[in-house]
Write a protein that holds these residues in place. Structure first.
Motif, PDB file in Angstrom:
ATOM      1  N   GLY A  69      13.315   0.690 -15.067  1.00  0.00           N
ATOM      2  CA  GLY A  69      12.259   1.691 -14.967  1.00  0.00           C
ATOM      3  C   GLY A  69      10.922   1.215 -15.474  1.00  0.00           C
ATOM      4  N   CYS A  70      10.871  -0.002 -16.042  1.00  0.00           N
ATOM      5  CA  CYS A  70       9.614  -0.545 -16.559  1.00  0.00           C
ATOM      6  C   CYS A  70       8.732  -1.119 -15.448  1.00  0.00           C
ATOM      7  CB  CYS A  70       9.896  -1.634 -17.595  1.00  0.00           C
ATOM      8  SG  CYS A  70      10.874  -3.001 -16.949  1.00  0.00           S
ATOM      9  N   THR A  71       9.258  -1.167 -14.226  1.00  0.00           N
ATOM     10  CA  THR A  71       8.528  -1.755 -13.105  1.00  0.00           C
ATOM     11  C   THR A  71       8.279  -0.711 -12.027  1.00  0.00           C
ATOM     12  OG1 THR A  71       9.624  -3.874 -13.546  1.00  0.00           O
ATOM     13  CG2 THR A  71       8.487  -3.651 -11.440  1.00  0.00           C
ATOM     14  N   GLN A  72       7.024  -0.496 -11.687  1.00  0.00           N
ATOM     15  CA  GLN A  72       6.649   0.440 -10.635  1.00  0.00           C
ATOM     16  C   GLN A  72       6.476  -0.297  -9.316  1.00  0.00           C
ATOM     17  OE1 GLN A  72       6.471   3.824 -11.219  1.00  0.00           O
ATOM     18  NE2 GLN A  72       7.259   3.211 -13.240  1.00  0.00           N
ATOM     19  N   VAL A  73       6.748   0.420  -8.219  1.00  0.00           N
ATOM     20  CA  VAL A  73       6.706  -0.169  -6.874  1.00  0.00           C
ATOM     21  C   VAL A  73       5.692   0.571  -6.017  1.00  0.00           C
ATOM     22  CG1 VAL A  73       8.014  -0.618  -4.765  1.00  0.00           C
ATOM     23  CG2 VAL A  73       9.110  -0.906  -7.000  1.00  0.00           C
ATOM     24  N   GLN A  74       4.926  -0.204  -5.256  1.00  0.00           N
ATOM     25  CA  GLN A  74       3.989   0.375  -4.298  1.00  0.00           C
ATOM     26  C   GLN A  74       4.106  -0.391  -2.985  1.00  0.00           C
ATOM     27  OE1 GLN A  74      -0.076   0.485  -5.638  1.00  0.00           O
ATOM     28  NE2 GLN A  74      -0.868   1.196  -3.679  1.00  0.00           N
ATOM     29  N   VAL A  75       4.437   0.337  -1.893  1.00  0.00           N
ATOM     30  CA  VAL A  75       4.618  -0.269  -0.568  1.00  0.00           C
ATOM     31  C   VAL A  75       3.461   0.169   0.324  1.00  0.00           C
ATOM     32  CG1 VAL A  75       6.169  -0.544   1.398  1.00  0.00           C
ATOM     33  CG2 VAL A  75       7.112  -0.161  -0.887  1.00  0.00           C
ATOM     34  N   SER A  76       2.763  -0.811   0.955  1.00  0.00           N
ATOM     35  CA  SER A  76       1.590  -0.471   1.763  1.00  0.00           C
ATOM     36  C   SER A  76       1.975   0.290   3.026  1.00  0.00           C
ATOM     37  CB  SER A  76       0.813  -1.734   2.131  1.00  0.00           C
ATOM     38  OG  SER A  76       1.596  -2.585   2.961  1.00  0.00           O
ATOM     39  N   LYS A  77       3.065  -0.114   3.693  1.00  0.00           N
ATOM     40  CA  LYS A  77       3.585   0.644   4.836  1.00  0.00           C
ATOM     41  C   LYS A  77       5.048   0.277   5.034  1.00  0.00           C
ATOM     42  CE  LYS A  77       1.768  -2.573   8.351  1.00  0.00           C
ATOM     43  NZ  LYS A  77       0.957  -2.653   9.586  1.00  0.00           N
ATOM     44  N   LYS A  78       5.812   1.237   5.569  1.00  0.00           N
ATOM     45  CA  LYS A  78       7.265   1.062   5.650  1.00  0.00           C
ATOM     46  C   LYS A  78       7.755   0.695   7.043  1.00  0.00           C
ATOM     47  CE  LYS A  78       8.581   3.854   1.678  1.00  0.00           C
ATOM     48  NZ  LYS A  78       9.503   4.885   1.141  1.00  0.00           N
ATOM     49  N   GLU A  79       6.915   0.803   8.056  1.00  0.00           N
ATOM     50  CA  GLU A  79       7.323   0.437   9.418  1.00  0.00           C
ATOM     51  C   GLU A  79       6.411  -0.666   9.933  1.00  0.00           C
ATOM     52  OE1 GLU A  79       7.823   3.641  12.110  1.00  0.00           O
ATOM     53  OE2 GLU A  79       9.054   4.835  10.740  1.00  0.00           O
ATOM     54  N   LEU A  80       7.039  -1.753  10.403  1.00  0.00           N
ATOM     55  CA  LEU A  80       6.298  -2.917  10.869  1.00  0.00           C
ATOM     56  C   LEU A  80       6.703  -3.254  12.300  1.00  0.00           C
ATOM     57  CD1 LEU A  80       6.733  -3.245   7.638  1.00  0.00           C
ATOM     58  CD2 LEU A  80       6.004  -5.584   8.031  1.00  0.00           C
ATOM     59  N   GLY A  81       5.719  -3.342  13.187  1.00  0.00           N
ATOM     60  CA  GLY A  81       5.974  -3.819  14.527  1.00  0.00           C
ATOM     61  C   GLY A  81       6.106  -5.333  14.530  1.00  0.00           C
ATOM     62  N   ALA A  82       6.225  -5.913  15.712  1.00  0.00           N
ATOM     63  CA  ALA A  82       6.359  -7.367  15.822  1.00  0.00           C
ATOM     64  C   ALA A  82       5.150  -8.058  15.217  1.00  0.00           C
ATOM     65  CB  ALA A  82       6.506  -7.758  17.286  1.00  0.00           C
ATOM     66  N   ASN A  83       5.407  -8.983  14.281  1.00  0.00           N
ATOM     67  CA  ASN A  83       4.381  -9.792  13.608  1.00  0.00           C
ATOM     68  C   ASN A  83       3.473  -8.982  12.682  1.00  0.00           C
ATOM     69  OD1 ASN A  83       3.753 -12.563  13.335  1.00  0.00           O
ATOM     70  ND2 ASN A  83       1.796 -12.234  14.359  1.00  0.00           N
ATOM     71  N   ASP A  84       3.812  -7.732  12.403  1.00  0.00           N
ATOM     72  CA  ASP A  84       3.022  -6.918  11.476  1.00  0.00           C
ATOM     73  C   ASP A  84       3.244  -7.371  10.034  1.00  0.00           C
ATOM     74  OD1 ASP A  84       1.777  -5.400  13.308  1.00  0.00           O
ATOM     75  OD2 ASP A  84       2.889  -3.557  12.929  1.00  0.00           O
TER      76      ASP A  84
END
Length: 358
Positions: A69-84
């Motif tokens: 729990g000491c590490t926070q996560v941030q994802v820019s986007k969760k769906e990626l097309g080809a080569n995204d």
């Protein structure tokens, strides 16, 4: 019977291949382990991981599980097309002193097995701030300069520029300068730099090895250790201005020489199209008694376009120098935007026009 079995086997293989995941999702991480270096107690450290879908089908990042729990996560986007591309940031709260290694498991629809991201570093009770003395980071090697300029050099001169450096890592370094051109030489002292210790890089210009008057530009690379890869992160742009020899015009002969007069030596550029491009004009007049010759017209930075009406002006004659600039490119340049002219005016062999862009 064997022939029927053979036909059945071939048919099975063809059927199996038709359902194989050709062009399926493929998650590729540019760097799976990132060393964040030193941080202070309760000063969070962040590692940014770049991910790419190398497959042809849509890739979905289902979950990202940190190991505590000491590490926070941030994802820019969760769906990626080809080569995204996407980025995942892991931020450690740094509430424990000492070395740390933190991991996060990335689950996607590309595989049943997760991809692991690792960040590591060390938390210190008191972190020294070297940003005022060594403002430029080249990996874990800090420096007080990121550009070297040798101005007003005459043939035969051997000026020296010094770069003060600091080992900001926890291991010994062997700093060195890579890709030196023939007109430069460098000495690093000390040869081996202990953690937390400072050193010096002395770069000497051998002007005899430069053939052309005016501006000569190149780039060298300040590496932490022998064999390190070169990259834009450790690049040191080099510029040299070699002046012509006009000793024939010494003394009373100067009154008969060419004499350049500029409408301004600082040009503030105005808008062209309301966006990124800007332009301005400098008037150049020959106030001397001999023809004025502009033998060299060069730029210290990318992003400038120059248009000169004439390179040779008779006494009393005038011409225009039009300067256009790409604002975005100039803002990225390390050196100050300037235009260099080399002339046969003995009092102004080197003329520099400074460009200001708002």
């Amino acid at each position: 019977m064997n022939r029927r079995l053979g036909i059945f086997a071939v048919s099975f293989i063809i059927c199996h291949l038709s359902f194989s995941p050709a062009g399926a999702q493929k998650l590729v991480v540019q760097q799976q382990t990132i060393n964040c270096g030193k941080t202070g107690y309760e000063v969070p450290a962040t590692a940014t991981f770049e991910l790419r879908n190398k497959g042809l089908k849509r890739l979905v990042i289902k979950e990202v599980h940190p190991d505590c729990g000491c590490t926070q996560v941030q994802v820019s986007k969760k769906e990626l097309g080809a080569n995204d591309k996407a980025t995942i940031k892991l931020t450690y709260d740094a509430r424990q002193l000492g070395h740390y290694v933190k991991q996060a498991a990335v689950y996607t629809n590309a595989s049943d097995q997760p991809v692991y991201l690792t960040m590591k570093g060390v938390v210190l009770e008191e972190l020294k701030d070297y940003s005022g003395v060594y403002p430029y980071a080249m990996g874990e090697l800090l420096a007080d300069k990121n550009v070297l300029e040798f101005d007003d050099v005459n043939k035969g001169d051997h000026p020296i520029q010094e770069i003060h450096i600091l080992n900001n890592s926890e291991r010994q370094m062997t700093p060195n300068i890579q890709h030196l051109p023939s007109y430069l030489s460098a000495i690093v002292t000390p040869e081996k730099l202990a953690p937390g210790h400072a050193g010096k890089v002395s770069v000497m210009l051998n002007s005899e090895n430069i053939n052309d008057y005016g501006l000569t530009q190149s780039a060298v690379y300040l590496a932490s250790n022998l064999g390190d890869k070169v990259s834009p992160d450790n690049e040191l742009p080099i510029s040299v201005v070699l002046l012509p020899d006009l000793k024939n015009y010494e003394g009373n002969l100067k009154q008969y020489a060419a004499r350049m007069e500029l409408s301004d030596s600082v040009l503030t550029l105005g808008m062209i199209d309301g966006k990124n491009h800007k332009s301005g004009t400098i008037l150049i007049t020959n106030r001397g008694r001999q023809p004025l010759k502009i033998s060299s017209l060069q730029m210290f930075t990318a992003g400038l376009t120059l248009t000169l009406g004439k390179r040779e002006l008779q006494p009393g004659e005038q011409t225009k120098l039009k300067i256009e600039a790409d604002r975005d490119k100039l803002l990225k340049a390390r050196s100050k935007p300037r235009v260099l002219m080399i002339t046969n005016d003995p009092d102004h062999t080197k003329v520099v026009i400074t460009i200001q862009v708002k």
